[in-house]
Design a protein around this motif. Structure first.
Motif, PDB file in Angstrom:
ATOM      1  N   UNK A 133     -14.752  -1.530   5.445  1.00 44.27           N
ATOM      2  CA  UNK A 133     -14.366  -2.912   5.179  1.00 44.27           C
ATOM      3  C   UNK A 133     -14.464  -3.178   3.680  1.00 44.27           C
ATOM      4  N   UNK A 134     -13.375  -3.575   3.085  1.00 40.56           N
ATOM      5  CA  UNK A 134     -13.317  -3.652   1.633  1.00 40.56           C
ATOM      6  C   UNK A 134     -14.117  -4.793   1.032  1.00 40.56           C
ATOM      7  N   UNK A 146      -3.753   3.674   6.823  1.00 42.19           N
ATOM      8  CA  UNK A 146      -2.541   2.862   6.886  1.00 42.19           C
ATOM      9  C   UNK A 146      -2.107   2.526   5.454  1.00 42.19           C
ATOM     10  N   UNK A 147      -0.814   2.576   5.170  1.00 44.67           N
ATOM     11  CA  UNK A 147      -0.353   2.375   3.794  1.00 44.67           C
ATOM     12  C   UNK A 147      -0.879   1.106   3.128  1.00 44.67           C
ATOM     13  N   UNK A 152      -4.885  -1.354  -0.842  1.00 46.82           N
ATOM     14  CA  UNK A 152      -6.008  -2.270  -1.029  1.00 46.82           C
ATOM     15  C   UNK A 152      -7.232  -1.504  -1.534  1.00 46.82           C
ATOM     16  N   UNK A 153      -7.474  -0.329  -0.962  1.00 49.94           N
ATOM     17  CA  UNK A 153      -8.603   0.503  -1.377  1.00 49.94           C
ATOM     18  C   UNK A 153      -8.485   0.881  -2.849  1.00 49.94           C
ATOM     19  N   UNK A 187       1.234   6.615  -1.504  1.00 47.95           N
ATOM     20  CA  UNK A 187       0.748   7.207  -2.757  1.00 47.95           C
ATOM     21  C   UNK A 187       1.870   7.272  -3.788  1.00 47.95           C
ATOM     22  N   UNK A 188       3.072   7.581  -3.350  1.00 50.01           N
ATOM     23  CA  UNK A 188       4.207   7.587  -4.275  1.00 50.01           C
ATOM     24  C   UNK A 188       4.430   6.207  -4.892  1.00 50.01           C
ATOM     25  N   UNK A 189       4.273   5.165  -4.096  1.00 48.20           N
ATOM     26  CA  UNK A 189       4.385   3.805  -4.633  1.00 48.20           C
ATOM     27  C   UNK A 189       3.336   3.573  -5.718  1.00 48.20           C
ATOM     28  N   UNK A 190       2.122   4.038  -5.466  1.00 45.09           N
ATOM     29  CA  UNK A 190       1.041   3.873  -6.440  1.00 45.09           C
ATOM     30  C   UNK A 190       1.291   4.706  -7.694  1.00 45.09           C
TER      31      UNK A 190
END
Length: 382
Positions: A133-134, A146-147, A152-153, A187-190
């Motif tokens: 839980x973040x 989940x993407x 968020x992480x 990950x590619x988006x990031x």
């Protein structure tokens, strides 16, 4: 004499093969974080290695997992942990390993503070994937890749690490409920946003590695690997060779076993994961200590400690293997990175491996409930 007894008895530590007084390491008992000024010890670690095609790092990295809580369940002195991180950099270490699950969150905070003065000169690797839980850091059951959760992480990681990008981001364990295509897509988006530079997988199934690598090149795989656990030699290391992926062994010193600090009478504290590993049971431990005897014999020949022989052996396996030994003691960190100076000739390595192969290890490397998360294949995208 084992590692801890040697250091305590002599009041010495090993730096690049030389014995140096422990007082040189700024092991302060107060809260002041002291700069490290012993010029005799500030020799850079010779040699670099590449993870993947372009990520250059020191031959030996530093794992900081236990800097918030040790295997013995004690809480280390935080200023001293910062000193160890900063001295490692002074000695040439440029790869530092953490994860959101360590603490949770606390180890990333320690690492972020420790490397702040030289952030742009090092490689930070950290890991996501457990269901945490973040807002609170509470551990929830199972995994979560989940993407939307990954993104968020990463935002939390960047804040804790005091940085604007993560050099190498691993999926800590493969999520059996999320296609790897979705994970790599996130990950590619990031990567496009500049928040992540490279990615990797930890303890993955081999087919998941192939599927992920087809989408976007994997820089490194992180698995347990040492003379105490050689499982990756069967499939994962050959796969890394085939695909041009780097390999980062975690627990390269066999959770302390390969340092000589554990003997037949050792018993582990409640909460210490080693108490639940059958390779360290009262029945199996005396047999497995033959491996430590091997290390001590070769250490005498090479004028090196068992830990240094262990790490040098890993370095000799492949030029793209980069171990990340962890420690909460300055003397041990200095000793570990000195392993880069220990070399095997081809004939010595052949003889060493012959003797090593003759020692079967009894017991399992992890409790079954932990082992269940390794070698998992991600589901296919529907």
């Amino acid at each position: 004499m084992n590692r801890r007894k040697l250091l305590k008895t002599a009041g010495l530590a090993i730096a690049g093969g030389a014995l140096v007084p422990l007082s040189s390491f700024a092991l302060s008992s107060n809260s002041e974080i002291k700069p490290f000024h012993n010029d005799n010890l500030l020799q850079p670690v010779p040699g670099k290695r590449k993870l993947g095609t372009s990520l250059e790092v020191s031959s030996i990295g530093l794992g900081v997992q236990n800097m918030s809580r040790t295997y013995q369940t004690t809480v280390p002195f935080r200023p001293e942990m910062l000193n160890i991180i900063r001295t490692a950099f002074d000695k040439g270490v440029t790869l530092f390993d953490a994860a959101e699950a360590y603490g949770p969150f606390e180890v990333e905070k320690i690492l972020g503070e420790g490397v702040a003065p030289f952030r742009n000169k090092i490689v930070i690797e950290t890991k996501f994937g457990w269901n945490i839980e973040q807002e609170t850091g509470k551990r929830l059951p199972g995994l979560n890749s989940r993407p939307e959760h990954i993104k968020l992480v990463v935002e939390g990681m960047l804040k804790r690490l005091r940085t604007d990008r993560i050099d190498l981001l691993y999926q800590h364990r493969v999520d059996p409920n999320v296609p790897i295509e979705d994970v790599v897509g996130a990950i590619q988006d990031l990567i496009k946003e500049g928040k992540v530079l490279h990615y990797g997988l930890s303890e993955p199934g081999s087919q998941t590695v192939r599927r992920a690598h087809k989408i976007y090149p994997i820089a490194a795989i992180q698995n347990e690997y040492s003379m105490l656990w050689r499982g990756p030699e069967k499939e994962i290391i050959p796969l890394c060779q085939e695909l041009g992926i780097g390999f980062v062994p975690w627990s390269p010193l066999g959770v302390g076993f390969l340092t000589g600090a554990i003997d037949a009478g050792t018993r582990f504290a409640q909460g210490d994961i080693r108490a639940n590993e059958s390779r360290f049971s009262a029945e199996n431990l005396p047999h497995n200590l033959a491996l430590v005897d091997l290390l001590k014999n070769w250490g005498a020949q090479k004028q090196a400690t068992p830990a240094q022989i262990s790490l040098a052996w890993l370095l000799a396996q492949k030029p793209w293997i980069v171990p990340i030994p962890g420690t909460t003691q300055m003397a041990h960190m200095i000793e570990n990175i000195g392993a880069e100076n220990v070399k095997f000739t081809a004939s010595e390595l052949m003889e060493f491996n012959k003797q090593l192969d003759a020692i079967p290890i009894l017991g399992e490397r992890l409790p079954s409930f932990v082992q269940a998360f390794s070698d998992v294949e991600a589901p296919f995208k529907k």
